[in-house]
Write an enzyme that holds these catalytic residues in place. Sequence first.
Site, PDB file in Angstrom:
ATOM      1  N   ASP A   1      -2.556  -0.682  -3.003  1.00  0.00           N
ATOM      2  CA  ASP A   1      -3.571  -0.370  -2.469  1.00  0.00           C
ATOM      3  C   ASP A   1      -4.947  -1.273  -2.870  1.00  0.00           C
ATOM      4  OD1 ASP A   1      -3.131   2.127  -0.368  1.00  0.00           O
ATOM      5  OD2 ASP A   1      -1.615   1.890  -2.087  1.00  0.00           O
TER       6      ASP A   1
ATOM      7  N   LYS B   1       7.489   0.738   0.291  1.00  0.00           N
ATOM      8  CA  LYS B   1       7.495  -0.138  -0.728  1.00  0.00           C
ATOM      9  C   LYS B   1       8.607   0.127  -1.774  1.00  0.00           C
ATOM     10  CE  LYS B   1       4.578   0.128  -3.744  1.00  0.00           C
ATOM     11  NZ  LYS B   1       5.050   1.028  -4.746  1.00  0.00           N
TER      12      LYS B   1
ATOM     13  N   LYS C   1       3.415   7.927 -10.020  1.00  0.00           N
ATOM     14  CA  LYS C   1       4.028   9.207  -9.614  1.00  0.00           C
ATOM     15  C   LYS C   1       5.682   9.257 -10.205  1.00  0.00           C
ATOM     16  CE  LYS C   1       4.019   8.571  -5.279  1.00  0.00           C
ATOM     17  NZ  LYS C   1       3.440   7.234  -5.126  1.00  0.00           N
TER      18      LYS C   1
ATOM     19  N   LYS D   1       0.831  -1.055  -0.020  1.00  0.00           N
ATOM     20  CA  LYS D   1      -0.177   0.036   0.251  1.00  0.00           C
ATOM     21  C   LYS D   1       0.709   1.194  -0.129  1.00  0.00           C
ATOM     22  CE  LYS D   1      -1.947   1.808   3.641  1.00  0.00           C
ATOM     23  NZ  LYS D   1      -0.974   2.911   3.827  1.00  0.00           N
TER      24      LYS D   1
END
Length: 298
Positions: A131, A19, A45, A14
């Site tokens: 997520d 991560k 991103k 998530k």
Amino acid sequence: MGTKVIKQIAIYGKGGIGKSTTTSNITAALAEAGYKVMQFGCDPKSDSTNTLRGGDYIPSVLDLLRENARVDAHKAVFEGFAGSYCVEAGGPQPGVGCAGRGIISAFQLLKQQEIFEELDLDIVIFDVLGDVVCGGFAVPVREGIANHVFTISSSDFMAIYAANNLFKGIKTYSDKGGALLGGVIANSINTDFQRAIIDDFVEKTQTQVIEYVPRSLTVTQSELQGKTTIEAAPTSEQAQIYRQLARNIIAHTESKVPSPLDSQELRDWSSDWGRRLIEEETRPRRKARPRRAAALAS
């Protein structure tokens, strides 16, 4: 002579779980050890590989495709720490299109132009937002692009909730050629209780912990320099933990179908741990006697 088999793994987690931080340190550790490794950022991103390149952003595959209908895949591949390779899939303009499209487009571009083979890679690591495992984000699992899937989770409920959702996705596609689960990377584990929660979760879902990674100020200090911990603090205890994690992943060969909890089971499980935590916090503590009083009593 047989064709070289490239180990392809996907790391899910998530947002905010660490991560990309963890993935980049795995990549750095493997590259440092002499493996030819590519980190394939799958977050819109486009910031997965920043710390492998001194904090610098690189153009994503979707950025390049927006400028030209035909793209030389070499222009999307950049060199990072210790000779690692960095690719960012990218995403659509804000509010427009599917964020998962970048993963599909980027992978197809590199595959069609045989970049993986040309670079003679040993391992490709897909850093995937976890997520919601849907659409393009599920491609590494659904299409079997990855040989093995790992998820990063802390002991927090929402991180475990996301991991359990990923397990459901893996189970759904497991009989259709999808990737299987290698295990859980337990992140931000600094107390016995946090470790116990993760251990209980993996036991309930019939998987395993690949490595326990504590929260460390060293990681923050390294990232503020735009570097991985492996590069910025190579002799630190945290760097050694990341190296061990990398060794565990490169040595991993057998993944399997997890047994995710259903919604009610997960709620009951978390409620039980909540109760146990409250009991632990409210349990009376024996006060230590002053040294003088203790000495007189002896």
